[in-house]
Write a protein that holds these residues in place. Structure first.
Motif, PDB file in Angstrom:
ATOM      1  N   PHE A 123       0.759   4.125  -2.889  1.00 22.68           N
ATOM      2  CA  PHE A 123       0.549   5.526  -2.522  1.00 22.68           C
ATOM      3  C   PHE A 123       1.690   6.389  -3.060  1.00 22.68           C
ATOM      4  O   PHE A 123       1.457   7.462  -3.633  1.00 22.68           O
ATOM      5  N   ARG A 168       0.822  -1.203   0.000  1.00 26.70           N
ATOM      6  CA  ARG A 168       0.000   0.000   0.000  1.00 26.70           C
ATOM      7  C   ARG A 168       0.863   1.264   0.000  1.00 26.70           C
ATOM      8  O   ARG A 168       0.520   2.268  -0.646  1.00 26.70           O
ATOM      9  N   GLU A 179      -4.760   5.373   4.128  1.00 28.67           N
ATOM     10  CA  GLU A 179      -4.645   4.536   2.941  1.00 28.67           C
ATOM     11  C   GLU A 179      -3.665   3.380   3.079  1.00 28.67           C
ATOM     12  O   GLU A 179      -3.853   2.334   2.459  1.00 28.67           O
TER      13      GLU A 179
END
Length: 213
Positions: free
Chosen positions: A31, A27, A76
């Motif tokens: 990002f 992740r 996120e």
């Protein structure tokens, strides 16, 4: 002598083989790629090279690229459901309950992620404090001030504090300040770093018995 124990969270209280930390890492790469407008492959390389100097990907993005939406990043990159990766292990709770020392978590993760992990593992009650990346003003391990804040909170001399982590650079920094480091090395990848190691945190009592006897 040991008067207190600091524990890392991810890949320390649970096995690295769980896959949770790999998901967080994935992740972070996604990002970073989106924020910098580059491919995920390029982002992965940059995170494993340039970002290492700054301790965390977040600090690297802040200092080098002027990133400022910290809460967006935190939301996120940390999975909202950790139960897909972790499960309760009664041996962990039993081990922690038998350690006659003040215990705290020192993590570069945010508090909400740490709390999710600790609740999933059912061990939150065994730790007096959870010192997260906000506690350290987003400059966490391996910055010296992160360790000093933790030590001040514990109230014990750093030379009498054991720090358990899975990343050698964080332990090396702690050792340089006079602390006692212990590496959790599940796959035996870091035999040459000059730091005592155990394959799983569940072997911590055996290690303590050995050095204190």
């Amino acid at each position: 002598m040991i008067r207190a124990i600091l524990f890392d969270l991810d890949n320390t209280l649970y096995p690295a083989s769980s896959g949770l930390d790999r998901e967080i890492d994935r992740r972070m790469t996604v990002f970073t790629a989106r924020y910098l407008g580059i491919s995920e492959k390029e982002a992965h390389v940059l995170r494993k090279t340039d970002a290492r100097v700054y301790g965390t990907t977040l600090q690297w993005l802040r200092e080098v690229y002027g990133f400022h939406d910290i809460e967006e990043y935190i939301l996120e990159v940390h999975p909202p459901d950790v139960s897909s990766f972790l499960s309760y292990n009664p041996k962990l709770a039993e081990m922690l309950s038998q350690l006659p020392y003040p215990k705290a978590i020192l993590t570069n993760s945010p508090l909400e992620h740490a709390e999710r992990v600790l609740e999933c593992l059912k061990v939150r009650s065994y730790f007096d404090s959870v010192l997260d990346i906000r506690f350290n003003q987003f400059r966490g391990k391996p910055y010296p001030e992160a360790y000093h804040r933790a030590i001040n909170l514990l109230g014990s001399p750093i030379g009498e504090v054991l720090f358990v982590d899975d990343l050698p650079p964080y332990l090396t920094a702690f050792k340089a300040l006079g602390g006692q480091p212990l590496l959790v090395d599940e796959e035996g990848k870091h035999a040459d770093v000059g730091i005592p190691s155990i394959p799983t945190v569940l072997e911590l009592p055996l290690y303590l018995n050995k050095i204190l006897s």
